[in-house]
Design a protein around this motif. Sequence first.
Motif, PDB file in Angstrom:
ATOM      1  N   ALA A  15      41.908  40.113  42.651  1.00 24.82           N
ATOM      2  CA  ALA A  15      42.178  41.376  43.350  1.00 24.82           C
ATOM      3  C   ALA A  15      41.113  42.397  42.934  1.00 24.82           C
ATOM      4  O   ALA A  15      39.962  42.025  42.700  1.00 24.82           O
ATOM      5  N   VAL A  17      40.366  44.195  40.245  1.00 22.20           N
ATOM      6  CA  VAL A  17      39.678  44.088  38.951  1.00 22.20           C
ATOM      7  C   VAL A  17      38.835  42.810  38.905  1.00 22.20           C
ATOM      8  O   VAL A  17      37.644  42.850  38.555  1.00 22.20           O
ATOM      9  N   GLU A  38      41.867  32.780  42.798  1.00 20.03           N
ATOM     10  CA  GLU A  38      42.868  33.715  43.349  1.00 20.03           C
ATOM     11  C   GLU A  38      43.791  32.924  44.280  1.00 20.03           C
ATOM     12  O   GLU A  38      43.361  32.500  45.352  1.00 20.03           O
ATOM     13  N   PRO A  39      45.053  32.747  43.872  1.00 16.05           N
ATOM     14  CA  PRO A  39      45.936  31.874  44.659  1.00 16.05           C
ATOM     15  C   PRO A  39      46.347  32.454  46.005  1.00 16.05           C
ATOM     16  O   PRO A  39      46.738  31.707  46.898  1.00 16.05           O
ATOM     17  N   SER A  47      49.157  44.113  42.701  1.00 14.17           N
ATOM     18  CA  SER A  47      49.343  45.565  42.551  1.00 14.17           C
ATOM     19  C   SER A  47      48.385  46.345  43.429  1.00 14.17           C
ATOM     20  O   SER A  47      48.719  47.425  43.930  1.00 14.17           O
ATOM     21  N   THR A  48      47.194  45.797  43.591  1.00 18.97           N
ATOM     22  CA  THR A  48      46.146  46.554  44.274  1.00 18.97           C
ATOM     23  C   THR A  48      46.592  47.045  45.646  1.00 18.97           C
ATOM     24  O   THR A  48      46.381  48.211  45.990  1.00 18.97           O
ATOM     25  N   SER A  52      48.542  53.681  45.346  1.00 18.42           N
ATOM     26  CA  SER A  52      48.407  54.856  46.213  1.00 18.42           C
ATOM     27  C   SER A  52      46.970  55.375  46.249  1.00 18.42           C
ATOM     28  O   SER A  52      46.697  56.353  46.933  1.00 18.42           O
ATOM     29  N   GLY A  54      44.803  56.808  44.090  1.00 18.62           N
ATOM     30  CA  GLY A  54      44.328  58.017  43.425  1.00 18.62           C
ATOM     31  C   GLY A  54      43.197  57.761  42.430  1.00 18.62           C
ATOM     32  O   GLY A  54      43.187  56.752  41.726  1.00 18.62           O
ATOM     33  N   VAL A 181      45.578  29.158  38.407  1.00 16.46           N
ATOM     34  CA  VAL A 181      45.320  28.564  37.089  1.00 16.46           C
ATOM     35  C   VAL A 181      46.677  28.225  36.461  1.00 16.46           C
ATOM     36  O   VAL A 181      47.555  29.096  36.372  1.00 16.46           O
ATOM     37  N   PRO A 213      49.592  42.107  36.585  1.00 21.42           N
ATOM     38  CA  PRO A 213      50.909  41.983  35.949  1.00 21.42           C
ATOM     39  C   PRO A 213      51.176  40.578  35.391  1.00 21.42           C
ATOM     40  O   PRO A 213      52.103  40.390  34.619  1.00 21.42           O
ATOM     41  N   GLU A 316      50.825  47.065  35.717  1.00 24.81           N
ATOM     42  CA  GLU A 316      50.662  46.107  34.617  1.00 24.81           C
ATOM     43  C   GLU A 316      50.570  46.981  33.373  1.00 24.81           C
ATOM     44  O   GLU A 316      49.517  47.470  32.975  1.00 24.81           O
ATOM     45  N   GLY A 344      48.870  51.657  35.662  1.00 22.93           N
ATOM     46  CA  GLY A 344      48.907  52.611  36.771  1.00 22.93           C
ATOM     47  C   GLY A 344      47.568  53.221  37.119  1.00 22.93           C
ATOM     48  O   GLY A 344      47.495  54.058  38.018  1.00 22.93           O
ATOM     49  N   HIS A 345      46.494  52.813  36.439  1.00 20.28           N
ATOM     50  CA  HIS A 345      45.176  53.411  36.691  1.00 20.28           C
ATOM     51  C   HIS A 345      44.115  52.363  37.029  1.00 20.28           C
ATOM     52  O   HIS A 345      42.922  52.638  36.948  1.00 20.28           O
ATOM     53  N   GLY A 346      44.548  51.176  37.382  1.00 19.19           N
ATOM     54  CA  GLY A 346      43.606  50.055  37.487  1.00 19.19           C
ATOM     55  C   GLY A 346      42.723  50.080  38.706  1.00 19.19           C
ATOM     56  O   GLY A 346      41.661  49.448  38.705  1.00 19.19           O
ATOM     57  N   MET A 347      43.144  50.802  39.760  1.00 20.10           N
ATOM     58  CA  MET A 347      42.249  50.856  40.914  1.00 20.10           C
ATOM     59  C   MET A 347      41.059  51.764  40.603  1.00 20.10           C
ATOM     60  O   MET A 347      39.912  51.384  40.794  1.00 20.10           O
ATOM     61  N   MET A 348      41.353  52.946  40.047  1.00 21.39           N
ATOM     62  CA  MET A 348      40.245  53.878  39.779  1.00 21.39           C
ATOM     63  C   MET A 348      39.333  53.375  38.653  1.00 21.39           C
ATOM     64  O   MET A 348      38.157  53.709  38.615  1.00 21.39           O
TER      65      MET A 348
HETATM   66  C1  LIG Z   1      53.005  51.895  43.472  1.00 20.33           C
HETATM   67  C2  LIG Z   1      51.709  51.858  42.720  1.00 20.33           C
HETATM   68  C3  LIG Z   1      50.837  52.930  42.795  1.00 20.33           C
HETATM   69  C4  LIG Z   1      49.617  52.899  42.101  1.00 20.33           C
HETATM   70  N1  LIG Z   1      48.759  53.940  42.236  1.00 20.33           N
HETATM   71  C5  LIG Z   1      47.540  53.893  41.648  1.00 20.33           C
HETATM   72  C6  LIG Z   1      46.615  54.940  41.830  1.00 20.33           C
HETATM   73  O1  LIG Z   1      46.898  55.926  42.490  1.00 20.33           O
HETATM   74  N2  LIG Z   1      45.392  54.829  41.237  1.00 20.33           N
HETATM   75  C7  LIG Z   1      45.059  53.749  40.466  1.00 20.33           C
HETATM   76  O2  LIG Z   1      43.960  53.709  39.925  1.00 20.33           O
HETATM   77  N3  LIG Z   1      45.936  52.722  40.270  1.00 20.33           N
HETATM   78  C8  LIG Z   1      47.161  52.780  40.840  1.00 20.33           C
HETATM   79  N4  LIG Z   1      48.054  51.763  40.651  1.00 20.33           N
HETATM   80  C9  LIG Z   1      47.703  50.690  39.708  1.00 20.33           C
HETATM   81  C10 LIG Z   1      46.777  49.672  40.340  1.00 20.33           C
HETATM   82  O3  LIG Z   1      47.326  49.225  41.547  1.00 20.33           O
HETATM   83  C11 LIG Z   1      46.594  48.477  39.395  1.00 20.33           C
HETATM   84  O4  LIG Z   1      46.303  48.929  38.091  1.00 20.33           O
HETATM   85  C12 LIG Z   1      45.433  47.585  39.881  1.00 20.33           C
HETATM   86  O5  LIG Z   1      45.605  47.267  41.229  1.00 20.33           O
HETATM   87  C13 LIG Z   1      45.367  46.318  39.046  1.00 20.33           C
HETATM   88  O6  LIG Z   1      44.479  45.443  39.692  1.00 20.33           O
HETATM   89  P1  LIG Z   1      44.351  43.927  39.207  1.00 20.33           P
HETATM   90  O7  LIG Z   1      43.302  43.305  40.047  1.00 20.33           O
HETATM   91  O8  LIG Z   1      44.198  43.910  37.733  1.00 20.33           O
HETATM   92  O9  LIG Z   1      45.798  43.317  39.464  1.00 20.33           O
HETATM   93  P2  LIG Z   1      46.461  42.789  40.807  1.00 20.33           P
HETATM   94  O10 LIG Z   1      46.063  43.615  41.980  1.00 20.33           O
HETATM   95  O11 LIG Z   1      47.938  42.661  40.573  1.00 20.33           O
HETATM   96  O12 LIG Z   1      45.834  41.356  40.977  1.00 20.33           O
HETATM   97  C14 LIG Z   1      46.129  40.313  40.077  1.00 20.33           C
HETATM   98  C15 LIG Z   1      45.821  39.020  40.805  1.00 20.33           C
HETATM   99  O13 LIG Z   1      46.002  37.926  39.899  1.00 20.33           O
HETATM  100  C16 LIG Z   1      46.429  36.838  40.670  1.00 20.33           C
HETATM  101  N5  LIG Z   1      47.067  35.829  39.814  1.00 20.33           N
HETATM  102  C17 LIG Z   1      48.321  35.861  39.275  1.00 20.33           C
HETATM  103  N6  LIG Z   1      48.577  34.732  38.606  1.00 20.33           N
HETATM  104  C18 LIG Z   1      47.449  33.964  38.677  1.00 20.33           C
HETATM  105  C19 LIG Z   1      47.095  32.669  38.193  1.00 20.33           C
HETATM  106  N7  LIG Z   1      47.946  31.929  37.463  1.00 20.33           N
HETATM  107  N8  LIG Z   1      45.868  32.171  38.495  1.00 20.33           N
HETATM  108  C20 LIG Z   1      44.979  32.914  39.230  1.00 20.33           C
HETATM  109  N9  LIG Z   1      45.275  34.151  39.723  1.00 20.33           N
HETATM  110  C21 LIG Z   1      46.506  34.663  39.454  1.00 20.33           C
HETATM  111  C22 LIG Z   1      47.401  37.436  41.688  1.00 20.33           C
HETATM  112  O14 LIG Z   1      47.553  36.617  42.840  1.00 20.33           O
HETATM  113  C23 LIG Z   1      46.746  38.779  41.992  1.00 20.33           C
HETATM  114  O15 LIG Z   1      46.005  38.762  43.195  1.00 20.33           O
HETATM  115  C24 LIG Z   1      49.288  51.763  41.316  1.00 20.33           C
HETATM  116  C25 LIG Z   1      50.160  50.684  41.242  1.00 20.33           C
HETATM  117  C26 LIG Z   1      51.354  50.715  41.932  1.00 20.33           C
HETATM  118  C27 LIG Z   1      52.272  49.540  41.837  1.00 20.33           C
END
Ligand SMILES: Cc1cc2nc3c(=O)[nH]c(=O)nc-3n(C[C@H](O)[C@H](O)[C@H](O)COP(=O)(O)OP(=O)(O)OC[C@H]3O[C@@H](n4cnc5c(N)ncnc54)[C@H](O)[C@@H]3O)c2cc1C
Length: 391
Positions: A15, A17, A38-39, A47-48, A52, A54, A181, A213, A316, A344-348
């Motif tokens: 996603a 990150v 990425e499954p 989460s991505t 929202s 921000g 994985v 997460p 997460e 809660g800050h992972g997009m930015m």
């Molecule tokens: C309601 C809400 C509002 C938010 N608002 C903001 C905001 O305003 N600004 C901001 O910066 N952040 C915000 N966030 C936080 C942000 O969304 C997350 O911190 C960020 O998206 C994390 O990205 P990620 O790629 O680490 O995780 P994810 O987007 O959760 O991606 C993790 C990926 O790992 C994959 N995965 C899981 N298990 C396995 C496995 N065994 N093998 C391979 N892949 C696997 C999943 O399929 C998934 O695609 C918000 C979150 C929520 C829920």
Amino acid sequence: MASTRRYDVVIIGGAVVGSSVAYFLTSLAPGLAVAVVEPDPTYEWCSTLRASGGVRVLFSCPENIEMSKFGRDFIQAFPQAMAVDGREAPVDWVQGGYLFIVPPEGLPLLESNYRVQRAHGCDVEMLGPAELAARFPSMFVGDLAAGVHSPGDGWCDPNGLLQGLRRKAIAQGAHYIAERVVALACDGTQVRRATLGSGEMLAADAFVNAAGPWAAEIAAMVDMPLPVAPLRRFEHYFTCGNPIERLPYVKDTARLAFRSEGPGFSGGLVNGDEPRGFNFEVDHDWFEQVVWPAVAHRFPPFEAARCHRTWSGLYEQCELDGNPIIGNWPGRRDNFHVAAGFSGHGMMHAPAAGRAIAELIVHGRFDTLDLARLGYARIARNAPYAEAGIL
Ligand SMILES: Cc1cc2nc3c(=O)[nH]c(=O)nc-3n(C[C@H](O)[C@H](O)[C@H](O)COP(=O)(O)OP(=O)(O)OC[C@H]3O[C@@H](n4cnc5c(N)ncnc54)[C@H](O)[C@@H]3O)c2cc1C
């Protein structure tokens, strides 16, 4: 017998990150063989896609401020910088500003955070109640001591950010594998192989845990305790019901957070006591019982508010201190890099985290921004390094 493919780097989770790590790796070291596992190519539960969007510099830890500054610049240049074959990557940046507001007991912390932000060159302004009322005429300021406004902040489309990074990473040679994985094999302090659900194995020199997460589940596969837990949070789209000025992204000390979105508003109120777990169920009373009273107290025109849609997503959450964990476990899992726990800050922070992990893997150190204090060492020592004030 199951086959083994070889890569230089395997990223687990593709996603925002994981895709940022893939983009920066293939930028920093063209020709590096990078796989992203990425499954779910639809990204339904990640989460991505539920965020929202921000982006703000209003933090107290210098690392978070600097990561946001980089992320903000990166997002503003994104459409052209991520163009592939002349096709731009829209990310719908809105420079709507952020506004943190506090009651009298929150003032000393707001002021000290404001000083840190100023010292880091942030465009922030401290507003007293009268200035707040003049700037935002619908706001009830009777119980407020001050607010900090950051007009350069804003929000973007998280899906646009993810898809743009993914497309560019693929154009630069990254290989996305629609698999999960299920196991990781170690040899001493090195992780050697990932086993996929299909039984196929991927061997690599370095691995990245960007599973959001699900990051603790991945870390457990290499016996690495990771205090990252899924924390459900609701996001609502609502309209005001009365005329009201456009609002920045407003946040308060009770964790109310909302912003303008088209003709309405998007936001919610985070419940930090929510039981941890993979729970996506929606509580349709949450807006009426918790969010609406808080919004209508602060902005009385919202007395007539109507919620049109509620969805749930997972933070997460880093249970040690609410800050991300960026890096390896020195001496124990040397080639296994974590980029998780963004709370809660992972997009930015995805652009800066992706760049940081790429630098660690390619150069063995942080080149542009020293994120050592966000590394795994503090987890191993049980020594929190937390944000102060509004989260
Ligand atoms: C309601 C809400 C509002 C938010 N608002 C903001 C905001 O305003 N600004 C901001 O910066 N952040 C915000 N966030 C936080 C942000 O969304 C997350 O911190 C960020 O998206 C994390 O990205 P990620 O790629 O680490 O995780 P994810 O987007 O959760 O991606 C993790 C990926 O790992 C994959 N995965 C899981 N298990 C396995 C496995 N065994 N093998 C391979 N892949 C696997 C999943 O399929 C998934 O695609 C918000 C979150 C929520 C829920």
